[in-house]
Design a protein around this motif. Structure first.
Motif, PDB file in Angstrom:
ATOM      1  N   CYS A  83       0.832  -1.207   0.000  1.00  0.00           N
ATOM      2  CA  CYS A  83       0.000   0.000   0.000  1.00  0.00           C
ATOM      3  C   CYS A  83       0.866   1.256   0.000  1.00  0.00           C
ATOM      4  O   CYS A  83       2.060   1.209   0.284  1.00  0.00           O
ATOM      5  CB  CYS A  83      -0.937   0.013   1.198  1.00  0.00           C
ATOM      6  SG  CYS A  83      -0.155   0.563   2.718  1.00  0.00           S
ATOM      7  N   VAL A  84       0.246   2.345  -0.339  1.00  0.00           N
ATOM      8  CA  VAL A  84       0.870   3.657  -0.254  1.00  0.00           C
ATOM      9  C   VAL A  84      -0.035   4.495   0.626  1.00  0.00           C
ATOM     10  O   VAL A  84      -1.259   4.432   0.526  1.00  0.00           O
ATOM     11  CB  VAL A  84       1.022   4.304  -1.646  1.00  0.00           C
ATOM     12  CG1 VAL A  84       1.468   5.743  -1.538  1.00  0.00           C
ATOM     13  CG2 VAL A  84       1.984   3.494  -2.507  1.00  0.00           C
ATOM     14  N   VAL A 140      -5.197   5.438   2.546  1.00  0.00           N
ATOM     15  CA  VAL A 140      -4.458   4.196   2.331  1.00  0.00           C
ATOM     16  C   VAL A 140      -4.856   3.697   0.952  1.00  0.00           C
ATOM     17  O   VAL A 140      -6.032   3.449   0.695  1.00  0.00           O
ATOM     18  CB  VAL A 140      -4.786   3.141   3.409  1.00  0.00           C
ATOM     19  CG1 VAL A 140      -4.105   1.823   3.090  1.00  0.00           C
ATOM     20  CG2 VAL A 140      -4.373   3.641   4.789  1.00  0.00           C
ATOM     21  N   HIS A 141      -3.877   3.598   0.063  1.00  0.00           N
ATOM     22  CA  HIS A 141      -4.103   3.107  -1.302  1.00  0.00           C
ATOM     23  C   HIS A 141      -3.626   1.662  -1.315  1.00  0.00           C
ATOM     24  O   HIS A 141      -2.422   1.407  -1.375  1.00  0.00           O
ATOM     25  CB  HIS A 141      -3.299   3.910  -2.325  1.00  0.00           C
ATOM     26  CG  HIS A 141      -3.481   5.381  -2.227  1.00  0.00           C
ATOM     27  ND1 HIS A 141      -4.415   6.059  -2.974  1.00  0.00           N
ATOM     28  CD2 HIS A 141      -2.866   6.310  -1.456  1.00  0.00           C
ATOM     29  CE1 HIS A 141      -4.346   7.355  -2.681  1.00  0.00           C
ATOM     30  NE2 HIS A 141      -3.414   7.524  -1.764  1.00  0.00           N
ATOM     31  N   GLU A 153      -7.149  -1.304  -7.148  1.00  0.00           N
ATOM     32  CA  GLU A 153      -6.683  -0.410  -6.095  1.00  0.00           C
ATOM     33  C   GLU A 153      -7.879   0.128  -5.309  1.00  0.00           C
ATOM     34  O   GLU A 153      -8.883   0.522  -5.884  1.00  0.00           O
ATOM     35  CB  GLU A 153      -5.887   0.758  -6.673  1.00  0.00           C
ATOM     36  CG  GLU A 153      -5.354   1.690  -5.607  1.00  0.00           C
ATOM     37  CD  GLU A 153      -4.550   2.846  -6.172  1.00  0.00           C
ATOM     38  OE1 GLU A 153      -4.349   3.813  -5.440  1.00  0.00           O
ATOM     39  OE2 GLU A 153      -4.146   2.787  -7.345  1.00  0.00           O
ATOM     40  N   ILE A 154      -7.769   0.107  -4.018  1.00  0.00           N
ATOM     41  CA  ILE A 154      -8.828   0.600  -3.140  1.00  0.00           C
ATOM     42  C   ILE A 154      -8.251   1.733  -2.308  1.00  0.00           C
ATOM     43  O   ILE A 154      -7.150   1.621  -1.763  1.00  0.00           O
ATOM     44  CB  ILE A 154      -9.324  -0.523  -2.207  1.00  0.00           C
ATOM     45  CG1 ILE A 154      -9.937  -1.655  -3.021  1.00  0.00           C
ATOM     46  CG2 ILE A 154     -10.324   0.024  -1.189  1.00  0.00           C
ATOM     47  CD1 ILE A 154     -10.262  -2.883  -2.201  1.00  0.00           C
ATOM     48  N   GLU A 155      -8.974   2.825  -2.211  1.00  0.00           N
ATOM     49  CA  GLU A 155      -8.572   3.944  -1.355  1.00  0.00           C
ATOM     50  C   GLU A 155      -9.483   3.975  -0.137  1.00  0.00           C
ATOM     51  O   GLU A 155     -10.701   3.902  -0.273  1.00  0.00           O
ATOM     52  CB  GLU A 155      -8.692   5.271  -2.092  1.00  0.00           C
ATOM     53  CG  GLU A 155      -7.683   5.478  -3.170  1.00  0.00           C
ATOM     54  CD  GLU A 155      -7.785   6.870  -3.783  1.00  0.00           C
ATOM     55  OE1 GLU A 155      -6.860   7.217  -4.508  1.00  0.00           O
ATOM     56  OE2 GLU A 155      -8.765   7.587  -3.539  1.00  0.00           O
ATOM     57  N   ILE A 156      -8.867   4.073   1.034  1.00  0.00           N
ATOM     58  CA  ILE A 156      -9.631   4.177   2.275  1.00  0.00           C
ATOM     59  C   ILE A 156      -9.176   5.442   2.990  1.00  0.00           C
ATOM     60  O   ILE A 156      -7.984   5.622   3.233  1.00  0.00           O
ATOM     61  CB  ILE A 156      -9.397   2.954   3.181  1.00  0.00           C
ATOM     62  CG1 ILE A 156      -9.702   1.664   2.421  1.00  0.00           C
ATOM     63  CG2 ILE A 156     -10.252   3.053   4.439  1.00  0.00           C
ATOM     64  CD1 ILE A 156      -9.244   0.413   3.133  1.00  0.00           C
TER      65      ILE A 156
END
Length: 167
Positions: free
Chosen positions: A58-59, A72-73, A91-94
């Motif tokens: 993740c990034v 959080v990517h 890719e999921i962004e939270i």
């Protein structure tokens, strides 16, 4: 599990995020341990595990203009493939929000370190010596004092990783 993580977590505390299903803000006790961000919700005096965010690859970033949120990517470092629009498939962004803005850098650093460290441990050559020495020193300090661990900044991680790639 929440009791175990209380002592072992790299970073822990209350975060909030928008629930994907109900689109409602949820306050959760979270802990970063190894390569997972655990989310717990209190219910009848017990802490129940609600979600596990896998951090490997993740990034973590802070949205422009924000002083209390981080993104959080997931799957951003090691995407399985790039879609036709140039974006990372899967890719999921939270978006997480901290109560105290002074905690933001610690959360970002904790998530960043956990996002790369497991991958580095499994690669030939392992963890760059500078990062390994800093992590080992923090772990010894944590065990000897029983206090929360501070972590390397994003720049320290990236510069150490860069120097190991060049050598």
């Amino acid at each position: 599990l929440a009791d175990e993580l209380w002592d072992k977590a790299l970073m822990k505390g209350w975060l909030s995020r928008i629930d994907r299903v109900w689109r409602k803000r949820r306050e959760r006790w979270c802990a970063v341990y190894e390569s997972v961000l655990y989310e717990f919700e209190p219910d009848l005096g017990e802490m129940h595990l609600m979600n596990k965010v896998h951090l490997e690859g993740c990034v973590c970033s802070v949205p422009e203009g924000s002083d209390n949120s981080f993104l959080v990517h997931q799957d951003a470092l090691f995407p399985t493939y790039i879609n036709s629009g140039g974006g990372v498939a899967g890719e999921i962004e939270i978006l997480f929000t901290v109560d105290d803005p002074s905690d933001l850098p610690l959360w970002v650093d904790s998530v960043t370190v956990c996002g790369v460290i497991e991958s580095m441990r499994r690669t030939p050559g392992g963890v760059p010596s500078l990062i390994k020495a800093a992590i080992d020193a923090e772990e010894r300090r944590k065990q000897s004092r029983g206090r929360p661990v501070s972590v390397l900044s994003n720049m320290e991680v990236l510069s150490a990783a860069g120097s190991s790639v060049r050598s």
